[in-house]
Enzyme design. Sequence first.
Site, PDB file in Angstrom:
ATOM      1  N   SER A 293       0.837  -1.204   0.000  1.00 49.68           N
ATOM      2  CA  SER A 293       0.000   0.000   0.000  1.00 49.68           C
ATOM      3  C   SER A 293       0.876   1.260   0.000  1.00 49.68           C
ATOM      4  O   SER A 293       1.691   1.447  -0.892  1.00 49.68           O
ATOM      5  CB  SER A 293      -0.955  -0.058   1.196  1.00 49.68           C
ATOM      6  OG  SER A 293      -1.968   0.915   1.091  1.00 49.68           O
TER       7      SER A 293
ATOM      8  N   ASP B 125     -10.001  -4.558  -4.482  1.00 50.86           N
ATOM      9  CA  ASP B 125      -9.414  -3.588  -3.556  1.00 50.86           C
ATOM     10  C   ASP B 125     -10.265  -2.316  -3.502  1.00 50.86           C
ATOM     11  O   ASP B 125     -10.398  -1.615  -4.513  1.00 50.86           O
ATOM     12  CB  ASP B 125      -7.988  -3.245  -4.018  1.00 50.86           C
ATOM     13  CG  ASP B 125      -7.185  -2.499  -2.970  1.00 50.86           C
ATOM     14  OD1 ASP B 125      -7.783  -1.729  -2.195  1.00 50.86           O
ATOM     15  OD2 ASP B 125      -5.957  -2.674  -2.941  1.00 50.86           O
TER      16      ASP B 125
ATOM     17  N   HIS C 219      -8.019  -5.314  -0.127  1.00 46.82           N
ATOM     18  CA  HIS C 219      -6.746  -4.629   0.139  1.00 46.82           C
ATOM     19  C   HIS C 219      -5.984  -5.450   1.180  1.00 46.82           C
ATOM     20  O   HIS C 219      -6.005  -5.133   2.374  1.00 46.82           O
ATOM     21  CB  HIS C 219      -7.035  -3.209   0.640  1.00 46.82           C
ATOM     22  CG  HIS C 219      -5.837  -2.300   0.635  1.00 46.82           C
ATOM     23  ND1 HIS C 219      -5.159  -1.973  -0.516  1.00 46.82           N
ATOM     24  CD2 HIS C 219      -5.202  -1.653   1.649  1.00 46.82           C
ATOM     25  CE1 HIS C 219      -4.164  -1.152  -0.222  1.00 46.82           C
ATOM     26  NE2 HIS C 219      -4.164  -0.953   1.083  1.00 46.82           N
TER      27      HIS C 219
END
Length: 229
Positions: free
Chosen positions: A124, A178, A209
């Site tokens: 991320s 996601d 995610h």
Amino acid sequence: MTSVLPCITLETGNNPKSSIIWLHGLGADGEDFAPIAQELGLPVAVRYIFPHAPMRPVTINGGYVMRAWYDILGGAAAAEIAANIGRQEDAAGIRTAQALIENLIALEKQRGIAASHIYLAGFSQGGAVALHTGLRHKERLGGILALSTYLPLPQTLPIEADASARQTPIFMAHGQDDPVIPHAFGRASAEELLRQGYTLEWHDYPMPHSVCPEEIRDIERWLRQRLSA
């Protein structure tokens, strides 16, 4: 010299000749991915470094102070976060994070690890910093693992990228569902890097995610190919 981040350091054997600097996501810490050192069955001794991002207020979370590599603007709703990631970027914060990671790379070189045996990995927000830093590093690194992430400050990459970094292999992976960093955004980042001539391997998985077992196995295979060489 830029201050040294606090880190968790794990070595899988004696006298490691390769290092993997693994950056966590927004609001997490170095503990988040430390267990992966036990999951990846790599053929050589490796030094894992899991740094803790600095504490800072984050706009998307109402200014709440948490571990973050840089600020992200926008509201707290998932749709608004997704809409603002990659836009109105905190360029100064990203470059500050870059300097912190460059310092960790320099420390590994001082410990006798060649640049070509140093890997940057991140999930991320940490993956964005890994991409940003690795593609601007002045030497070819062993590789960049960019998980559930995107390419930050893409408009400056063509003029800031080092020619040596164009030879650094990239592994990108993303969840098809996601809600935080949309799959299409991650895929567009990969396509832009491919367009610019980078060597990139893309994977996606039926997940949100997060990280899944299949992805870990693909990461292990990708790292094994390079560490064995």
